[in-house]
Design a protein around this motif. Structure first.
Motif, mmCIF file in Angstrom:
data_model
loop_
_atom_site.group_PDB
_atom_site.id
_atom_site.type_symbol
_atom_site.label_atom_id
_atom_site.label_comp_id
_atom_site.label_asym_id
_atom_site.label_seq_id
_atom_site.Cartn_x
_atom_site.Cartn_y
_atom_site.Cartn_z
ATOM 1 N N GLN A 273 -2.954 -0.675 -0.022
ATOM 2 C CA GLN A 273 -1.523 -0.453 -0.254
ATOM 3 C C GLN A 273 -1.070 -1.181 -1.506
ATOM 4 O O GLN A 273 -0.268 -0.661 -2.287
ATOM 5 C CB GLN A 273 -0.731 -0.951 0.948
ATOM 6 N N ALA A 274 -1.608 -2.403 -1.678
ATOM 7 C CA ALA A 274 -1.252 -3.172 -2.870
ATOM 8 C C ALA A 274 -1.680 -2.411 -4.121
ATOM 9 O O ALA A 274 -0.957 -2.371 -5.113
ATOM 10 C CB ALA A 274 -1.905 -4.547 -2.825
ATOM 11 N N ALA A 275 -2.859 -1.796 -4.059
ATOM 12 C CA ALA A 275 -3.344 -1.039 -5.215
ATOM 13 C C ALA A 275 -2.451 0.166 -5.487
ATOM 14 O O ALA A 275 -2.101 0.449 -6.634
ATOM 15 C CB ALA A 275 -4.783 -0.598 -4.979
ATOM 16 N N ILE A 276 -2.053 0.860 -4.420
ATOM 17 C CA ILE A 276 -1.154 2.005 -4.605
ATOM 18 C C ILE A 276 0.151 1.522 -5.230
ATOM 19 O O ILE A 276 0.659 2.106 -6.178
ATOM 20 C CB ILE A 276 -0.852 2.683 -3.245
ATOM 21 N N VAL B 156 -4.159 -3.657 3.700
ATOM 22 C CA VAL B 156 -3.079 -4.073 2.818
ATOM 23 C C VAL B 156 -3.506 -4.033 1.354
ATOM 24 O O VAL B 156 -2.732 -3.668 0.486
ATOM 25 C CB VAL B 156 -2.604 -5.491 3.194
ATOM 26 N N PHE B 157 -4.769 -4.375 1.069
ATOM 27 C CA PHE B 157 -5.131 -4.418 -0.350
ATOM 28 C C PHE B 157 -5.171 -3.024 -0.967
ATOM 29 O O PHE B 157 -4.970 -2.871 -2.172
ATOM 30 C CB PHE B 157 -6.435 -5.192 -0.598
#
Lengths: 303, 350, 321
Positions: free
Chosen positions: A195-198, A192-193
């Motif tokens: 994805q959060a960065a993207i 998830v982190f």
């Protein structure tokens, strides 16, 4: 509202902790890890003693490990020659200590090189499907050749010298590192982190460097210790079969190889380098196991 | 399968008379860690009568799960230890039993179901294998008889086509089905106490409703006493006869369910009730009211303050609250709470 | 107030399932199967549904974390459906995300100030000191103390970590925030804190939320309008008052009836829906709800109902309305 909070922020001095504080912090972490993990401490201490013995050997006032004295050949251990002498009358104790230099240097260099090269290849392979398909097939091919055979072939091809031995031992280790890094990348890529960065607009290159790479480091360090231990053994093995360091250089493998013929006159030529080799490898592995335990996120304390 | 079934939930009932089947007295489960002693459960007492559903409510880390694991003696020792207390089951103190004796009780007379049915089922064994295992072990039934019993159990928990399900593996079942299988397993040996630790938290609401209905039915049919551990006040309000509220390892309030919801005596219980959004007409207004918050966070269990553990988050805190932990006292008939200030709390309006 | 910020039209996301020796597509997961709605400026649209209904996939598809199969996503009138990851970058300033798991969504090896500063670093040309100043302001805004800025995520509680996630989402001053189950991993008392914070921030910055959750009570508290999803489709979409007072779809009805009420005197006759949600790999023909619907008629089994306006502003997909 924003103004007020910004002002408040300025008052409380926002800055990164200075580098020396961060260093002290991480040293403190290491000390804490060692305190909690005595076997790792043991491994580290033994390794330290080995390193001091090997690299300090020239300054201990020992006899020159290359000085030949045919008249004193194949002596039993005595007050001057603690481990006795070899077939040219060279002091065995001095040779064994000096031999450690080669072993440790080869071990560390191979571990470092294999890790760095493997990390770079693994990161790219893990993130780019097309590169992955090509690179991994090549790595599979490389892995299908027994490491020691590959190393012997390479040294035979390039000629025996210490840098060549290091390279020859590095190449077979790279695929293993690549596999490790790639598997970590593949696992992290869907976290998830990431994805959060993207979602907050981070570029792919930055995601690799800032989010993925730091997470591959702990397993890599552990892997590096095992590679190091392996390389120490392989170096000795190469020298033993005569495909390693040039024969005039004292290395544990060379000493043992020479000792084969004189086993019944002075078996110390096999025993002492063998014992040093075993202790070193054992210490490296102990240290690696300890590292693995303390880098395991499950072991991390929560504040 | 196309019509919905309408089940009437049992209205809250008075606590049944009779001897308690399980009594927990001054239970203290402490964990010795590097960072000090973590008092996960600290002086907990309660009792459970046959056929009763006791709701245990609290937030993560309040000790509700450790309580159930302590009763089952499934806490790892070390680091855990029982610093004091007794867990009396039919007159015997479970804390004094040996491994072997405890094993005969666990899964036989006291059973447990967990939040995540998938991780408590063995993925490589069929449903039938797992269902018959406990029965063969505890009830000394033959293979054939155990199989019949397993089918009976699946019937009891309303699993269609039990014959086929016995041959299936856990991954072939849906979440709701798995929880039914877990319940069937737990009931296989006709336990007198069933501990359900967040049994519906991982399930969807429509499935949750099915499982809750099933648990109620089982209680009525088999007179099983149920300890229902949950963080969901809605589930407690619908299921429990009596409710025990835990905070930071201690019981802070206990009462019959209606009494508790209508006249909560502890500020923490009140805080919990006020902080949940409700599906009510008042909520439909265009500008919904702010939810009332409980400020701050739960204190860490290895560094509890000397006074009331809730003091730092309590809106009614007084100086003396920080000096001594309040005793659990009866505040109203059949209603105990641990609060120095409960008599001064304002009238409760839900 | 009626300006449309996000428009989703006929959005589909199907995941192929490959298998066999030749790795051919063998089946499809119909995760999102034709979803349309709009989010207006300053509004919260709640999306509610049970696990596997496709609500999380919907959020990720709108964020372009996964590529849509069909349909259109328009953000402030511009079509972003087919933009590449690089082309998406400028649009990311306008649309941010808050994830469910406040532990997994923060990189454990980064200091929290760097986590919150990351979006700023991606777009701002400001110096590091300026960025940290901005981060400090964000910390204050979401109720975190400034002394903790250089700590690591594992030193924070669940609620505090979710505040970090909110601070990161706010950093770029977005107009739309997609919140995927933002409070479902939190304890009830902390959940209230985070919901209040989100509502306060909405008022202050005129934010729009797409609030995805499974908890009806939470969704109805924070949302202005609510869409109910079942097996990849929106079955009902309306303002919250009409949804709760006059639910039009049998599934919504069952959902409302299944939520336990925290009032022991109101223990009611519980309508228990039979059976399980069918697998999104093989959704039933016709209306997806027909396997569990108590009112299903012949027609429901071969014709899938369209989302129709059954009352002004109240959309439902049911043949019987």
């Amino acid at each position: 509202m924003v103004d007020r909070t910004t002002a408040a922020a300025t008052e409380t001095k926002i800055q990164d902790p200075p580098w020396h504080r961060r260093l002290v912090e991480s040293l403190g972490d290491l000390r804490e890890a060692l305190r909690r993990n005595p076997t790792m401490l043991f491994g580290l201490v033994v390794l330290g003693v080995m390193a001091v013995a090997a690299f300090g050997a020239p300054y201990f006032g020992l006899p020159d490990p290359m000085r030949q004295a045919p008249i004193e050949r194949l002596r039993d251990p005595s007050a001057e020659n603690w481990f006795g002498t070899d077939m040219y009358g060279r002091d065995l104790f001095s040779r064994v200590l000096h031999g450690g230099q080669i072993s440790l240097m080869v071990g560390l260099s191979v571990a470092f090189l294999a890790t760095v090269i493997g990390l770079a290849i693994g990161l790219v392979a893990g993130f780019n499907r097309r590169v992955d398909a090509i690179v991994m097939r090549f790595m599979d091919a490389l892995m299908s050749i027994p490491a020691i055979l590959l190393a012997i072939a390479l040294v035979a091809l390039w000629g025996s010298s210490v840098p060549n031995v290091i390279l020859a031992l590095t190449i077979p280790e790279v695929p293993r590192v690549v596999r490790l890094v790639r598997s970590v990348v593949l696992m992290l890529r869907d976290q998830v982190f990431v994805q959060a960065a993207i979602a907050c607009g981070t570029s792919t290159a930055r995601i690799l460097v800032r989010h993925i790479m730091p997470n591959t480091i702990p397993p890599l360090i552990v892997q590096a210790t095992y590679i190091c231990a392996q390389a120490v053994i392989f170096e000795a093995y190469l020298s033993f079969v005569g495909a390693g360091t040039p024969p005039e250089v004292p290395s544990w493998g060379n000493i043992m190889a020479e000792g084969r013929r004189f086993f019944f006159q002075n078996f110390g030529m096999i025993l002492y380098p063998g014992v040093f080799l075993a202790i070193t490898v054992f210490a490296i592995n102990t240290f690696g196991d300890g590292l693995r335990d303390s880098l395991d996120p499950r072991m991390q304390r929560r504040v | 399968m196309t019509e919905a079934m309408t089940l009437s939930a049992a209205p809250p009932r008075p606590v049944p008379a009779g001897e308690p089947v399980l009594e927990v007295e001054d239970l203290r489960t402490y964990f010795d860690t590097r960072d000090g002693v973590v008092k996960a459960v600290d002086g907990l007492s309660f009792s459970l009568k046959p056929g009763e559903i006791l709701g245990v409510v609290g937030e993560s880390g309040c000790g509700k799960s450790i309580t159930s694991l302590s009763i089952m003696q499934l806490v790892p020792r070390p680091p855990a230890r029982f610093a004091s207390g007794a867990i009396r089951f039919r007159g015997r103190d479970l804390l004094k039993l040996g491994h072997e004796e405890m094993r005969r009780i666990r899964g036989n007379e006291i059973s447990m179901i967990f939040q995540d049915p998938m991780s408590s089922l063995n993925p490589v064994l069929t449903v039938g294998d797992q269902l018959t295992e406990a029965v063969i072990l505890h009830q000394k039934l033959g293979k054939r008889a155990a199989r019949d019993r397993a089918r009976e159990m699946l019937d009891l928990v309303h699993i269609p086509e039990p014959e086929r399900r016995l041959e299936e593996y856990p991954h072939q079942l849906s979440g709701g089905m798995r929880q039914r299988v877990m319940i069937a397993m737990a009931l296989g040996c006709d336990p007198s106490v069933l501990i359900a630790d967040e049994p519906t938290t991982a399930l969807d609401v429509t499935i949750q409703a099915q499982i809750l209905a099933l648990m109620e039915e089982i209680r009525d049919k088999l007179k099983t006493a149920i300890i229902l551990i949950t963080h969901d006040l809605g589930v407690v309000a619908e299921m429990a006869d009596r409710v025990l509220v835990m905070y930071a390892g201690r019981k802070v309030e206990e009462a019959d369910v209606v009494e508790l919801f209508e006249r909560p005596q502890h500020p923490y219980t009140r805080g919990l009730m006020a902080s949940i959004p409700r599906l009510t007409a008042a909520e439909m207004e265009t500008a919904p009211p702010r939810l009332s918050e409980i400020p701050g966070i739960v204190p860490s269990l290895n560094a509890l303050p000397p006074g009331c553990t809730f003091a730092d988050r309590c809106p009614h805190v007084q100086d003396h609250c920080r000096r001594g932990y309040p005793p659990l006292e009866p505040k109203r008939p059949g209603h105990v709470a641990a609060c120095w200030e409960s008599h001064r709390l304002p009238e409760w309006q839900p | 107030m009626t300006e449309t910020l996000l428009e989703v039209e006929g959005l589909k996301k199907h995941f192929p399932i490959h298998g066999g020796l030749l790795n051919r597509e063998q089946a499809r997961v119909y995760a999102v199967d034709g979803v349309s709605f709009t989010v207006r400026r300053g509004e919260t649209l709640g999306i509610v549904g049970e696990s596997g209904c496709g609500k999380s996939t919907l959020g990720k598809t709108i964020l372009k974390l996964i590529e849509p199969t069909e349909g259109a996503i328009r953000l402030k009138g511009r079509d972003i459906t087919r933009l590449s990851r690089r082309e998406m970058l400028p649009h990311r300033r306008e649309m941010q995300v808050i994830f469910q798991d406040p532990y997994a969504s923060l990189n454990q090896r980064m200091r929290v100030q760097d986590i919150v500063a990351e979006p700023l670093g991606n777009f701002d040309t400001g110096s590091r000191a300026e960025r940290l100043e901005k981060v400090a302001a964000l910390f204050a805004k979401v109720g975190l103390r400034l002394e903790v800025m250089h700590r690591y995520p594992h030193e924070f509680s669940g609620g505090q970590r979710q505040r970090l996630g909110i601070a990161r989402a706010l950093a770029l001053n977005p107009e739309l925030i997609i919140a995927d189950e933002p409070v479902s991993a939190l304890d009830v008392s902390v959940q209230a804190q985070v919901i209040n914070l989100m509502m306060d921030l909405q008022g202050e910055f005129d934010l729009s939320y797409l609030f995805i959750a499974h908890d009806l009570a939470v969704v109805q508290h924070i949302s202005h309008r609510i869409g109910v999803m079942y097996l990849g489709r929106v079955v009902e979409l309306t303002d919250k008052a009409s949804l709760f007072r006059h639910p039009q779809h049998p599934y919504t009805e069952a959902l409302l009836a299944s939520v336990p009420v925290p009032d022991p005197r109101r223990r009611k006759k519980r309508t228990v829906l039979k059976g399980d949600v069918p697998s999104p790999v093989k959704p039933p023909k016709g209306c997806h709800f027909n396997t569990r619907c108590p009112y299903a008629v012949e027609r429901c089994f071969h014709e899938s109902p369209a989302l129709r306006e059954v009352a002004p502003g109240h959309w439902a997909a049911c043949h019987l309305r």
